[in-house]
Design a protein around this motif. Structure first.
Motif, PDB file in Angstrom:
ATOM      1  N   GLY A  18      29.369  41.561  35.282  1.00 45.96           N
ATOM      2  CA  GLY A  18      30.550  40.847  35.867  1.00 45.96           C
ATOM      3  C   GLY A  18      31.630  41.321  35.459  1.00 45.96           C
ATOM      4  O   GLY A  18      32.755  41.170  36.598  1.00 45.96           O
ATOM      5  N   HIS A  19      32.216  41.494  34.470  1.00 43.98           N
ATOM      6  CA  HIS A  19      33.576  41.874  34.110  1.00 43.98           C
ATOM      7  C   HIS A  19      34.414  42.981  34.754  1.00 43.98           C
ATOM      8  O   HIS A  19      35.529  42.798  35.577  1.00 43.98           O
ATOM      9  CB  HIS A  19      33.678  42.118  32.482  1.00 43.98           C
ATOM     10  CG  HIS A  19      33.017  41.538  31.456  1.00 43.98           C
ATOM     11  ND1 HIS A  19      31.448  41.730  31.198  1.00 43.98           N
ATOM     12  CD2 HIS A  19      33.774  40.201  30.972  1.00 43.98           C
ATOM     13  CE1 HIS A  19      31.520  40.638  30.179  1.00 43.98           C
ATOM     14  NE2 HIS A  19      32.378  39.727  30.092  1.00 43.98           N
ATOM     15  N   THR A  22      35.297  41.404  38.306  1.00 40.46           N
ATOM     16  CA  THR A  22      36.577  40.339  38.490  1.00 40.46           C
ATOM     17  C   THR A  22      37.880  41.138  38.443  1.00 40.46           C
ATOM     18  O   THR A  22      38.582  41.015  39.273  1.00 40.46           O
ATOM     19  CB  THR A  22      36.968  39.630  37.406  1.00 40.46           C
ATOM     20  OG1 THR A  22      36.904  40.178  36.010  1.00 40.46           O
ATOM     21  CG2 THR A  22      35.185  38.982  37.129  1.00 40.46           C
ATOM     22  N   LYS A  25      38.297  43.158  41.572  1.00 41.86           N
ATOM     23  CA  LYS A  25      38.479  41.743  42.806  1.00 41.86           C
ATOM     24  C   LYS A  25      40.183  41.415  43.127  1.00 41.86           C
ATOM     25  O   LYS A  25      40.907  42.048  43.825  1.00 41.86           O
ATOM     26  CB  LYS A  25      37.604  40.140  42.302  1.00 41.86           C
ATOM     27  CG  LYS A  25      36.480  40.873  44.069  1.00 41.86           C
ATOM     28  CD  LYS A  25      35.187  39.382  42.848  1.00 41.86           C
ATOM     29  CE  LYS A  25      34.131  39.147  43.832  1.00 41.86           C
ATOM     30  NZ  LYS A  25      33.756  38.047  43.175  1.00 41.86           N
ATOM     31  N   THR A  26      40.615  41.787  41.653  1.00 44.96           N
ATOM     32  CA  THR A  26      41.971  41.798  41.645  1.00 44.96           C
ATOM     33  C   THR A  26      43.120  42.787  42.249  1.00 44.96           C
ATOM     34  O   THR A  26      43.515  42.724  42.934  1.00 44.96           O
ATOM     35  CB  THR A  26      42.068  41.353  39.861  1.00 44.96           C
ATOM     36  OG1 THR A  26      41.767  40.303  39.407  1.00 44.96           O
ATOM     37  CG2 THR A  26      44.037  41.197  39.931  1.00 44.96           C
ATOM     38  N   GLN A 163      33.039  37.089  25.166  1.00 45.04           N
ATOM     39  CA  GLN A 163      33.031  36.406  26.444  1.00 45.04           C
ATOM     40  C   GLN A 163      32.518  36.728  28.424  1.00 45.04           C
ATOM     41  O   GLN A 163      32.312  37.541  28.119  1.00 45.04           O
ATOM     42  CB  GLN A 163      34.373  36.133  26.468  1.00 45.04           C
ATOM     43  CG  GLN A 163      35.258  34.890  25.231  1.00 45.04           C
ATOM     44  CD  GLN A 163      36.123  35.764  25.427  1.00 45.04           C
ATOM     45  OE1 GLN A 163      37.128  36.067  25.583  1.00 45.04           O
ATOM     46  NE2 GLN A 163      36.984  34.029  24.820  1.00 45.04           N
ATOM     47  N   GLY A 164      32.101  35.866  28.730  1.00 47.62           N
ATOM     48  CA  GLY A 164      31.914  35.331  29.780  1.00 47.62           C
ATOM     49  C   GLY A 164      32.918  36.364  31.116  1.00 47.62           C
ATOM     50  O   GLY A 164      34.101  36.135  30.532  1.00 47.62           O
ATOM     51  N   ALA A 165      32.853  36.794  32.052  1.00 50.05           N
ATOM     52  CA  ALA A 165      33.300  37.118  33.000  1.00 50.05           C
ATOM     53  C   ALA A 165      34.501  36.394  33.525  1.00 50.05           C
ATOM     54  O   ALA A 165      35.593  36.717  34.314  1.00 50.05           O
ATOM     55  CB  ALA A 165      33.066  37.971  34.249  1.00 50.05           C
ATOM     56  N   ASP A 166      34.058  34.709  33.330  1.00 51.30           N
ATOM     57  CA  ASP A 166      35.306  33.654  33.964  1.00 51.30           C
ATOM     58  C   ASP A 166      36.285  33.913  32.692  1.00 51.30           C
ATOM     59  O   ASP A 166      37.549  33.193  33.096  1.00 51.30           O
ATOM     60  CB  ASP A 166      34.113  32.388  33.814  1.00 51.30           C
ATOM     61  CG  ASP A 166      33.944  31.967  31.827  1.00 51.30           C
ATOM     62  OD1 ASP A 166      33.432  32.886  31.850  1.00 51.30           O
ATOM     63  OD2 ASP A 166      34.003  31.320  32.125  1.00 51.30           O
ATOM     64  N   VAL A 167      36.212  34.174  31.701  1.00 49.82           N
ATOM     65  CA  VAL A 167      37.507  34.199  30.779  1.00 49.82           C
ATOM     66  C   VAL A 167      37.975  35.475  30.757  1.00 49.82           C
ATOM     67  O   VAL A 167      39.188  35.982  29.726  1.00 49.82           O
ATOM     68  CB  VAL A 167      37.368  33.975  29.643  1.00 49.82           C
ATOM     69  CG1 VAL A 167      37.423  32.513  29.979  1.00 49.82           C
ATOM     70  CG2 VAL A 167      36.047  33.840  28.403  1.00 49.82           C
ATOM     71  N   GLN A 170      41.531  39.282  29.808  1.00 52.54           N
ATOM     72  CA  GLN A 170      42.131  38.292  29.901  1.00 52.54           C
ATOM     73  C   GLN A 170      43.303  38.329  30.679  1.00 52.54           C
ATOM     74  O   GLN A 170      43.088  39.828  31.302  1.00 52.54           O
ATOM     75  CB  GLN A 170      42.883  37.901  28.458  1.00 52.54           C
ATOM     76  CG  GLN A 170      43.488  39.596  27.967  1.00 52.54           C
ATOM     77  CD  GLN A 170      44.257  39.400  26.909  1.00 52.54           C
ATOM     78  OE1 GLN A 170      43.965  39.500  25.615  1.00 52.54           O
ATOM     79  NE2 GLN A 170      45.889  39.476  26.402  1.00 52.54           N
ATOM     80  N   HIS A 174      44.301  40.826  33.972  1.00 58.40           N
ATOM     81  CA  HIS A 174      44.461  40.530  36.093  1.00 58.40           C
ATOM     82  C   HIS A 174      45.900  41.268  35.941  1.00 58.40           C
ATOM     83  O   HIS A 174      45.423  41.560  37.570  1.00 58.40           O
ATOM     84  CB  HIS A 174      43.483  39.730  35.519  1.00 58.40           C
ATOM     85  CG  HIS A 174      42.579  39.375  36.442  1.00 58.40           C
ATOM     86  ND1 HIS A 174      41.731  39.896  36.275  1.00 58.40           N
ATOM     87  CD2 HIS A 174      41.529  38.883  34.826  1.00 58.40           C
ATOM     88  CE1 HIS A 174      39.765  39.328  36.762  1.00 58.40           C
ATOM     89  NE2 HIS A 174      40.592  39.231  35.233  1.00 58.40           N
TER      90      HIS A 174
END
Ligand code: FMN
Length: 195
Positions: A18-19, A22, A25-26, A163-167, A170, A174
């Motif tokens: 997932g990293h 993300t 997507k950005t 760390q997960g792709a939610d954080v 950094q 993004h």
């Protein structure tokens, strides 16, 4: 190339955890911040991926995590699948760019970007680099600087391995990714007018 006046940017990526997704997507959001640009996300390992969208694109941005100092196996499969397009040079003269995410600050990820650049050259595409000066490289600089990892060839991002792709990566990465998407999209728009 696009048949309408809209400029089409496709982001083709693989992401195991997932990293990289993300960041993809950005980048797409950054690309769409340019007026008249439509961005489409395609998973490189999707068996039913939209090759027609790639054929119609003005720009294709390639993204892979760095696995073992290299593009992921899944992304390499996509590269090899694209040899069907290579035979007819179907992507010739399209804009190309690349990005990667690794766990380590270096992690040998320049090799991944170089692989993507050579891949684009195989397809006779026109490579657009990151376009942002290196940050985080002086006594007054910080990890909050755009391009904190100091790349030039393409976009580099780094995600802590716990760390997960939610954080992770950094926020700085993004912000850099959004600027990169904008830069590639603006380049594609200019190139499409010139072509
Ligand atoms: C099989 C494998 C190999 C990896 N090799 C590297 C590496 O060579 N260098 C590095 O810095 N990180 C490496 N990592 C860490 C990943 O690059 C990092 O976790 C990245 O955020 C994964 O992106 P993804 O979530 O999009 O798959 C590796 C991870 C995996 C699973």
């Amino acid at each position: 190339m696009s048949e309408t006046s809209e400029t089409s940017v496709v982001v083709v990526y693989h992401s195991g955890y997932g990293h990289t997704e993300t960041i993809a997507k950005t980048i797409a959001q950054g690309a769409e911040s340019v007026e008249g640009v439509k961005a489409t996300l395609i998973k490189a390992d999707d068996e039913n991926k939209d090759w027609d969208a790639m054929a119609a694109a003005d720009a294709i941005i390639f993204g892979s995590p760095t696995y073992m100092g290299s593009v992921s196996g899944q992304f390499k499969m996509f590269m090899d699948e694209s040899s069907k397009v290579w035979f007819t040079q179907g992507w010739k003269d399209k804009i190309a760019a690349g990005f990667t995410v690794s766990g380590s600050q270096s992690g040998d990820k320049l090799n991944t970007l170089i692989q993507l650049q050579v891949f684009a050259a195989q397809h006779s595409m026109v490579w657009v680099p990151l376009g942002i000066l290196p940050g985080n490289n002086s006594s007054t600089a910080s990890v909050e600087d755009l391009n904190r990892l100091g790349a030039a060839t393409g976009l580099m991002a780094q995600a802590n391995t716990d760390q997960g792709a939610d954080v992770a990566p950094q926020a700085t990465d993004h912000r850099t990714a959004a600027k990169f998407g904008e830069h590639v999209a603006a380049s594609a728009k200019r190139w499409a007018v010139a072509a």
